[in-house]
Design a protein around this motif. Sequence first.
Motif, mmCIF file in Angstrom:
data_model
loop_
_atom_site.group_PDB
_atom_site.id
_atom_site.type_symbol
_atom_site.label_atom_id
_atom_site.label_comp_id
_atom_site.label_asym_id
_atom_site.label_seq_id
_atom_site.Cartn_x
_atom_site.Cartn_y
_atom_site.Cartn_z
ATOM 1 N N HIS A 75 5.759 2.272 -7.915
ATOM 2 C CA HIS A 75 7.028 2.922 -7.713
ATOM 3 C C HIS A 75 7.880 1.717 -6.927
ATOM 4 N N VAL A 76 8.811 1.479 -7.599
ATOM 5 C CA VAL A 76 9.637 0.388 -7.037
ATOM 6 C C VAL A 76 11.116 1.000 -6.530
ATOM 7 N N GLN A 77 11.452 0.687 -5.049
ATOM 8 C CA GLN A 77 12.917 1.035 -4.828
ATOM 9 C C GLN A 77 13.941 0.329 -5.385
ATOM 10 N N GLY A 78 15.028 0.975 -5.691
ATOM 11 C CA GLY A 78 16.134 -0.069 -6.026
ATOM 12 C C GLY A 78 17.007 -0.369 -5.029
ATOM 13 N N GLY A 79 18.194 -0.705 -5.247
ATOM 14 C CA GLY A 79 19.063 -1.347 -4.237
ATOM 15 C C GLY A 79 19.636 -0.083 -3.199
ATOM 16 N N ASP A 80 19.339 1.227 -3.540
ATOM 17 C CA ASP A 80 19.843 2.099 -2.471
ATOM 18 C C ASP A 80 18.753 3.233 -2.827
ATOM 19 N N VAL A 81 18.788 4.030 -1.641
ATOM 20 C CA VAL A 81 17.770 5.222 -1.854
ATOM 21 C C VAL A 81 17.593 5.894 -3.076
ATOM 22 N N TRP A 82 18.782 5.980 -3.838
ATOM 23 C CA TRP A 82 18.814 6.812 -5.052
ATOM 24 C C TRP A 82 18.296 6.075 -6.329
ATOM 25 N N SER A 83 18.038 4.919 -6.448
ATOM 26 C CA SER A 83 17.330 4.147 -7.488
ATOM 27 C C SER A 83 16.113 3.816 -7.312
ATOM 28 N N PHE A 84 15.304 3.953 -8.428
ATOM 29 C CA PHE A 84 13.947 3.515 -8.593
ATOM 30 C C PHE A 84 13.549 3.264 -9.758
ATOM 31 N N ALA A 85 12.401 2.712 -10.065
ATOM 32 C CA ALA A 85 11.510 2.233 -11.242
ATOM 33 C C ALA A 85 10.060 2.878 -11.130
ATOM 34 N N VAL A 86 9.600 3.626 -11.926
ATOM 35 C CA VAL A 86 7.864 3.849 -11.676
ATOM 36 C C VAL A 86 7.488 3.150 -13.386
ATOM 37 N N ALA A 87 6.396 2.207 -12.948
ATOM 38 C CA ALA A 87 5.648 1.673 -14.192
ATOM 39 C C ALA A 87 4.329 2.570 -14.137
ATOM 40 N N GLU A 88 3.650 3.113 -15.061
ATOM 41 C CA GLU A 88 2.789 3.816 -15.255
ATOM 42 C C GLU A 88 1.837 2.998 -16.319
ATOM 43 N N GLY A 89 0.711 3.320 -16.365
ATOM 44 C CA GLY A 89 -0.436 2.573 -17.129
ATOM 45 C C GLY A 89 -1.829 2.426 -16.689
ATOM 46 N N GLU A 90 -2.581 1.880 -17.377
ATOM 47 C CA GLU A 90 -3.826 1.713 -16.966
ATOM 48 C C GLU A 90 -3.976 0.306 -16.471
ATOM 49 N N ALA A 91 -5.044 0.024 -15.246
ATOM 50 C CA ALA A 91 -5.001 -1.318 -14.665
ATOM 51 C C ALA A 91 -6.485 -1.684 -14.838
ATOM 52 N N GLU A 92 -6.731 -2.910 -14.760
ATOM 53 C CA GLU A 92 -7.983 -3.576 -14.962
ATOM 54 C C GLU A 92 -8.121 -4.701 -13.849
ATOM 55 N N VAL A 93 -9.269 -4.905 -13.238
ATOM 56 C CA VAL A 93 -9.502 -5.668 -12.181
ATOM 57 C C VAL A 93 -10.260 -6.921 -12.927
ATOM 58 N N SER A 94 -9.868 -7.900 -12.440
ATOM 59 C CA SER A 94 -10.399 -9.340 -12.921
ATOM 60 C C SER A 94 -11.674 -9.540 -12.269
ATOM 61 N N GLU A 95 -12.559 -10.410 -12.624
ATOM 62 C CA GLU A 95 -13.765 -11.062 -11.742
ATOM 63 C C GLU A 95 -13.286 -11.493 -10.380
ATOM 64 N N ILE A 96 -14.278 -11.559 -9.771
ATOM 65 C CA ILE A 96 -13.731 -12.357 -8.356
ATOM 66 C C ILE A 96 -13.708 -13.881 -8.579
ATOM 67 N N THR A 97 -12.625 -14.454 -7.829
ATOM 68 C CA THR A 97 -12.621 -15.977 -8.148
ATOM 69 C C THR A 97 -13.843 -16.499 -7.093
ATOM 70 N N THR A 98 -14.641 -17.483 -8.063
ATOM 71 C CA THR A 98 -15.929 -17.931 -7.087
ATOM 72 C C THR A 98 -15.899 -19.390 -7.244
ATOM 73 N N VAL A 99 -14.945 -19.964 -7.910
ATOM 74 C CA VAL A 99 -14.943 -21.740 -7.783
ATOM 75 C C VAL A 99 -13.619 -21.871 -7.636
ATOM 76 N N PRO A 100 -13.073 -22.627 -6.584
ATOM 77 C CA PRO A 100 -11.775 -23.183 -6.584
ATOM 78 C C PRO A 100 -11.176 -23.751 -7.903
ATOM 79 N N GLY A 101 -10.081 -23.219 -8.331
ATOM 80 C CA GLY A 101 -9.665 -23.585 -9.467
ATOM 81 C C GLY A 101 -9.986 -22.858 -10.853
#
Length: 152
Positions: A75-101
Amino acid sequence: MTQGPAPRPLSEQALSDLLGTQQFGTLATVKRSGHPHLTTMLYSWEPATRTVRFSTTAERVKVKHLRRNPRVALHVQGGDVWSFAVAEGEAEVSEITTVPGDAVGRELLGMIPVAMRPGDEDAFLTQLVAERRVVIRLRVDRLYGTALGVDD
């Protein structure tokens, strides 16, 4: 009581623009009980791929929730209290960063606007490894939201 202007749905382009102009939103994941878990997150929006990216650490509760149930909403609030956007979907989690770069570290670095990138990228990438950072990638399959129906 008088009735004022009614909320109006935002177009796909207006929703995408709103996601692109904001930096913070409320991410909702699903607890084991089925209740929502809400957390304020800094995010990066890529309209071409309809992907929202978040940086977090591997031990966070939201990561555990996502590994069990990838359905999320932002949920993302717009420029006033009456406006908003919602993005729905499925999320994935990456591997943990283990080596710099490594690829995950570079992806995390790429999420930072160029003007705000750290001066010492090597130190930053090393810090990401120490923090056990991951990327959450929300693949958006539904966008919706409203604005108050007044002249903009």
